[in-house]
Design a protein around this motif. Sequence first.
Motif, PDB file in Angstrom:
ATOM      1  N   LYS A  31       0.074  -6.241   2.331  1.00 51.95           N
ATOM      2  CA  LYS A  31      -0.208  -5.415   3.499  1.00 51.95           C
ATOM      3  C   LYS A  31       0.237  -3.974   3.292  1.00 51.95           C
ATOM      4  O   LYS A  31      -0.470  -3.038   3.693  1.00 51.95           O
ATOM      5  N   ILE A  32       1.396  -3.788   2.662  1.00 52.44           N
ATOM      6  CA  ILE A  32       1.912  -2.424   2.506  1.00 52.44           C
ATOM      7  C   ILE A  32       1.663  -1.849   1.107  1.00 52.44           C
ATOM      8  O   ILE A  32       2.154  -0.773   0.777  1.00 52.44           O
ATOM      9  N   GLY A  33       0.909  -2.591   0.289  1.00 55.20           N
ATOM     10  CA  GLY A  33       0.399  -2.036  -0.958  1.00 55.20           C
ATOM     11  C   GLY A  33       1.415  -1.765  -2.045  1.00 55.20           C
ATOM     12  O   GLY A  33       1.369  -0.705  -2.689  1.00 55.20           O
ATOM     13  N   PRO A  37      11.034   4.685   9.788  1.00 61.24           N
ATOM     14  CA  PRO A  37      10.380   3.881   8.756  1.00 61.24           C
ATOM     15  C   PRO A  37       9.167   4.529   8.114  1.00 61.24           C
ATOM     16  O   PRO A  37       8.740   4.114   7.040  1.00 61.24           O
ATOM     17  N   THR A  38       8.607   5.562   8.754  1.00 60.18           N
ATOM     18  CA  THR A  38       7.395   6.198   8.210  1.00 60.18           C
ATOM     19  C   THR A  38       7.639   7.625   7.738  1.00 60.18           C
ATOM     20  O   THR A  38       6.694   8.339   7.402  1.00 60.18           O
ATOM     21  N   ALA A  39       8.898   8.041   7.669  1.00 60.19           N
ATOM     22  CA  ALA A  39       9.215   9.458   7.427  1.00 60.19           C
ATOM     23  C   ALA A  39       8.672   9.987   6.112  1.00 60.19           C
ATOM     24  O   ALA A  39       8.217  11.130   6.033  1.00 60.19           O
ATOM     25  N   SER A  40       8.715   9.184   5.041  1.00 59.49           N
ATOM     26  CA  SER A  40       8.309   9.682   3.719  1.00 59.49           C
ATOM     27  C   SER A  40       6.949   9.165   3.283  1.00 59.49           C
ATOM     28  O   SER A  40       6.607   9.234   2.105  1.00 59.49           O
ATOM     29  N   LEU A  41       6.157   8.660   4.247  1.00 58.18           N
ATOM     30  CA  LEU A  41       4.890   8.021   3.896  1.00 58.18           C
ATOM     31  C   LEU A  41       3.694   8.874   4.289  1.00 58.18           C
ATOM     32  O   LEU A  41       3.735   9.619   5.264  1.00 58.18           O
ATOM     33  N   ASP A  42       2.596   8.724   3.515  1.00 60.16           N
ATOM     34  CA  ASP A  42       1.351   9.380   3.896  1.00 60.16           C
ATOM     35  C   ASP A  42       0.724   8.620   5.059  1.00 60.16           C
ATOM     36  O   ASP A  42       1.206   7.565   5.477  1.00 60.16           O
ATOM     37  N   SER A  43      -0.360   9.161   5.612  1.00 66.30           N
ATOM     38  CA  SER A  43      -0.927   8.594   6.836  1.00 66.30           C
ATOM     39  C   SER A  43      -1.396   7.152   6.656  1.00 66.30           C
ATOM     40  O   SER A  43      -1.225   6.318   7.551  1.00 66.30           O
ATOM     41  N   LYS A  44      -1.964   6.826   5.490  1.00 69.66           N
ATOM     42  CA  LYS A  44      -2.454   5.474   5.253  1.00 69.66           C
ATOM     43  C   LYS A  44      -1.306   4.472   5.236  1.00 69.66           C
ATOM     44  O   LYS A  44      -1.371   3.433   5.905  1.00 69.66           O
ATOM     45  N   ASN A  45      -0.260   4.775   4.482  1.00 67.89           N
ATOM     46  CA  ASN A  45       0.865   3.850   4.389  1.00 67.89           C
ATOM     47  C   ASN A  45       1.665   3.798   5.684  1.00 67.89           C
ATOM     48  O   ASN A  45       2.232   2.759   6.033  1.00 67.89           O
ATOM     49  N   LYS A  46       1.699   4.914   6.410  1.00 69.16           N
ATOM     50  CA  LYS A  46       2.316   4.920   7.732  1.00 69.16           C
ATOM     51  C   LYS A  46       1.623   3.910   8.637  1.00 69.16           C
ATOM     52  O   LYS A  46       2.291   3.115   9.322  1.00 69.16           O
ATOM     53  N   GLU A  47       0.282   3.923   8.633  1.00 67.02           N
ATOM     54  CA  GLU A  47      -0.473   2.995   9.472  1.00 67.02           C
ATOM     55  C   GLU A  47      -0.229   1.552   9.053  1.00 67.02           C
ATOM     56  O   GLU A  47      -0.124   0.651   9.895  1.00 67.02           O
ATOM     57  N   ASN A  48      -0.140   1.300   7.738  1.00 68.50           N
ATOM     58  CA  ASN A  48       0.099  -0.058   7.254  1.00 68.50           C
ATOM     59  C   ASN A  48       1.452  -0.585   7.734  1.00 68.50           C
ATOM     60  O   ASN A  48       1.573  -1.754   8.126  1.00 68.50           O
ATOM     61  N   ILE A  49       2.474   0.279   7.695  1.00 67.42           N
ATOM     62  CA  ILE A  49       3.808  -0.119   8.151  1.00 67.42           C
ATOM     63  C   ILE A  49       3.797  -0.444   9.644  1.00 67.42           C
ATOM     64  O   ILE A  49       4.307  -1.485  10.084  1.00 67.42           O
ATOM     65  N   ILE A  50       3.234   0.449  10.438  1.00 70.97           N
ATOM     66  CA  ILE A  50       3.207   0.239  11.890  1.00 70.97           C
ATOM     67  C   ILE A  50       2.365  -0.988  12.243  1.00 70.97           C
ATOM     68  O   ILE A  50       2.740  -1.795  13.110  1.00 70.97           O
ATOM     69  N   ASP A  51       1.237  -1.163  11.545  1.00 71.74           N
ATOM     70  CA  ASP A  51       0.397  -2.335  11.802  1.00 71.74           C
ATOM     71  C   ASP A  51       1.167  -3.623  11.533  1.00 71.74           C
ATOM     72  O   ASP A  51       1.085  -4.581  12.320  1.00 71.74           O
ATOM     73  N   LEU A  52       1.911  -3.664  10.421  1.00 78.05           N
ATOM     74  CA  LEU A  52       2.664  -4.877  10.090  1.00 78.05           C
ATOM     75  C   LEU A  52       3.770  -5.135  11.108  1.00 78.05           C
ATOM     76  O   LEU A  52       3.984  -6.283  11.529  1.00 78.05           O
TER      77      LEU A  52
END
Length: 220
Positions: A130-132, A170-185
């Motif tokens: 899910k988070i690649g 949890p999303t501070a150092s992530l790009d928009s795609k990975n930010k969405e993956n984290i929040i979705d999970l």
Amino acid sequence: MSSVIKLEIQKKTFKKKGFSILNDFELEVQPGERVSIIGESGVGKSSLLNIIGLLDTQYEGSYELFDSSVKDLSRDKLAEWRNQKIGFVLQESALIDSLTIEDNIKLPLMYANIEKDPSVQEHFKRIVNKIGIESILKKKPLECSGGQRSRAVFARGVIMNPQIILSDEPTASLDSKNKENIIDLLFEMNKEFNTTVITVTHDLDVANRHGRVITLERSE
């Protein structure tokens, strides 16, 4: 419905620094709630997560967690709950450089002696897919980028399918795609397992996607 968290803090004092935070702060959270915490730097957001997560007991007040008074819990019980009932995604959650990313993520499973359980293995695969981060599982932390390490820390925090997940930016150092993956999970786990999610963030978009937003203000 019984609250999963019932916390009353008179104050958290830093004697060497000569000030206190979280003065007269109260928090009650129901099972399965999604709560975000916002506020300027220095108001006590990370300290609050440490208190909720049983990492800090040096404060004046009372705390009931899972219908038990935290002050009545033994050191072993506190450690057990930190490993099995509470998932930490904290900024200071360092990965162990001598271990692979996979072994770092699986550490809580090893402590609980359930890393070989087939359902646990499926849960592990679901998270890393899910988070690649499948491609970095055999790498060591120093061989990975900051964003990859952040995702590995997140995976370790949720691998035990805890009843409460505590996330600090949890999303501070992530790009928009990975930010969405984290929040979705996070929200998938919240919906599927009734997981309580508490997130500290400066990202108002992330904050507002929770069911309740709490703003901490500086104590006078």
